[in-house]
Design a protein around this motif. Sequence first.
Motif, short mmCIF file in Angstrom:
data_model
loop_
_atom_site.label_atom_id
_atom_site.label_comp_id
_atom_site.label_asym_id
_atom_site.label_seq_id
_atom_site.Cartn_x
_atom_site.Cartn_y
_atom_site.Cartn_z
N PHE A 215 -8.37 13.83 6.82
CA PHE A 215 -8.07 13.26 5.51
C PHE A 215 -9.26 12.44 5.04
O PHE A 215 -9.87 11.71 5.81
CB PHE A 215 -6.84 12.35 5.55
CG PHE A 215 -5.54 13.07 5.69
CD1 PHE A 215 -5.12 13.96 4.72
CD2 PHE A 215 -4.73 12.86 6.79
CE1 PHE A 215 -3.90 14.62 4.83
CE2 PHE A 215 -3.51 13.50 6.92
CZ PHE A 215 -3.11 14.39 5.94
N ARG A 216 -9.57 12.57 3.74
CA ARG A 216 -10.56 11.72 3.08
C ARG A 216 -9.89 11.09 1.87
O ARG A 216 -9.00 11.67 1.24
CB ARG A 216 -11.77 12.54 2.61
CG ARG A 216 -12.60 13.13 3.71
CD ARG A 216 -13.55 12.10 4.31
NE ARG A 216 -14.36 12.69 5.36
CZ ARG A 216 -15.65 12.92 5.26
NH1 ARG A 216 -16.29 12.63 4.16
NH2 ARG A 216 -16.30 13.45 6.26
N ILE B 268 0.86 -1.17 0.00
CA ILE B 268 0.00 0.00 0.00
C ILE B 268 0.90 1.23 0.00
O ILE B 268 1.94 1.24 0.67
CB ILE B 268 -0.97 0.01 1.21
CG1 ILE B 268 -1.95 1.18 1.08
CG2 ILE B 268 -0.24 0.02 2.52
CD1 ILE B 268 -3.11 1.12 2.07
N GLU B 269 0.52 2.21 -0.80
CA GLU B 269 1.21 3.50 -0.84
C GLU B 269 0.15 4.57 -0.67
O GLU B 269 -0.87 4.54 -1.36
CB GLU B 269 1.94 3.71 -2.17
CG GLU B 269 3.09 2.76 -2.38
CD GLU B 269 3.84 3.02 -3.68
OE1 GLU B 269 3.31 3.74 -4.56
OE2 GLU B 269 4.96 2.49 -3.80
N VAL B 270 0.39 5.50 0.25
CA VAL B 270 -0.57 6.57 0.52
C VAL B 270 0.06 7.90 0.10
O VAL B 270 1.20 8.19 0.47
CB VAL B 270 -0.97 6.58 2.01
CG1 VAL B 270 -1.95 7.71 2.29
CG2 VAL B 270 -1.58 5.24 2.41
N PHE B 271 -0.71 8.67 -0.64
CA PHE B 271 -0.25 9.95 -1.18
C PHE B 271 -1.17 11.07 -0.69
O PHE B 271 -2.36 10.84 -0.46
CB PHE B 271 -0.31 9.94 -2.72
CG PHE B 271 0.57 8.91 -3.35
CD1 PHE B 271 1.79 9.27 -3.90
CD2 PHE B 271 0.18 7.58 -3.41
CE1 PHE B 271 2.60 8.31 -4.49
CE2 PHE B 271 0.98 6.62 -4.00
CZ PHE B 271 2.20 6.99 -4.54
N GLU B 272 -0.62 12.28 -0.60
CA GLU B 272 -1.44 13.45 -0.30
C GLU B 272 -1.61 14.25 -1.59
O GLU B 272 -0.65 14.67 -2.19
CB GLU B 272 -0.80 14.31 0.78
CG GLU B 272 -0.93 13.73 2.16
CD GLU B 272 -0.41 14.67 3.23
OE1 GLU B 272 -0.71 15.88 3.16
OE2 GLU B 272 0.30 14.20 4.12
N LEU C 224 -2.54 18.92 9.31
CA LEU C 224 -3.93 19.29 9.08
C LEU C 224 -4.25 20.51 9.93
O LEU C 224 -3.83 20.60 11.09
CB LEU C 224 -4.86 18.14 9.47
CG LEU C 224 -4.80 16.89 8.61
CD1 LEU C 224 -5.63 15.78 9.25
CD2 LEU C 224 -5.31 17.18 7.22
N ALA C 225 -5.01 21.43 9.37
CA ALA C 225 -5.47 22.58 10.14
C ALA C 225 -6.54 22.12 11.12
O ALA C 225 -7.13 21.04 10.95
CB ALA C 225 -6.04 23.64 9.19
N LYS D 113 -4.95 8.01 -2.71
CA LYS D 113 -4.73 9.46 -2.72
C LYS D 113 -5.66 10.11 -1.72
O LYS D 113 -6.88 9.88 -1.74
CB LYS D 113 -5.01 10.03 -4.11
CG LYS D 113 -4.69 11.51 -4.24
CD LYS D 113 -5.19 12.16 -5.52
CE LYS D 113 -4.98 11.38 -6.76
NZ LYS D 113 -5.51 12.06 -7.96
N LEU D 114 -5.09 10.92 -0.81
CA LEU D 114 -5.86 11.60 0.22
C LEU D 114 -5.98 13.08 -0.09
O LEU D 114 -5.14 13.65 -0.77
CB LEU D 114 -5.18 11.46 1.58
CG LEU D 114 -4.86 10.05 2.07
CD1 LEU D 114 -4.15 10.13 3.41
CD2 LEU D 114 -6.13 9.23 2.17
N THR D 115 -7.02 13.68 0.46
CA THR D 115 -7.17 15.13 0.42
C THR D 115 -7.61 15.60 1.79
O THR D 115 -8.31 14.88 2.51
CB THR D 115 -8.17 15.56 -0.68
OG1 THR D 115 -8.12 16.98 -0.83
CG2 THR D 115 -9.59 15.11 -0.37
N ALA D 116 -7.17 16.79 2.18
CA ALA D 116 -7.56 17.36 3.47
C ALA D 116 -8.85 18.15 3.26
O ALA D 116 -8.95 18.97 2.35
CB ALA D 116 -6.47 18.27 4.00
#
Length: 92
Positions: free
Chosen positions: A59-60, A10-14, A53-54, A82-85
């Motif tokens: 993260f979603r 597994i690789e997690v990206f922002e 994170l503010a 791929k994550l997004t804040a």
Amino acid sequence: MSIRKNEYQIEVFEETFENDPVWTAEAQAPFQALHVGERFNPGALASGSWGSLADGQEFRIKDIDHIFYENTETVGHKLMVKLTAVDRTQEF
């Protein structure tokens, strides 16, 4: 025909798959199913290089890519997430 061993990554990206992953792991068993829109809490994954994170953000999961590969010894499945804040109150 010989049975090859399974390999899972597994690789997690922002924000983008173009950058280096913020966290990676390998396992001998498949990872749980993940879905776009789910919350992703890195919790105790201290080994990652997580962005900050503010207040009020989380993260979603924004996108998921599955890569399958094989060689003479293994058959592999790489899960790229791929994550997004987002604001915690935002519907996704």
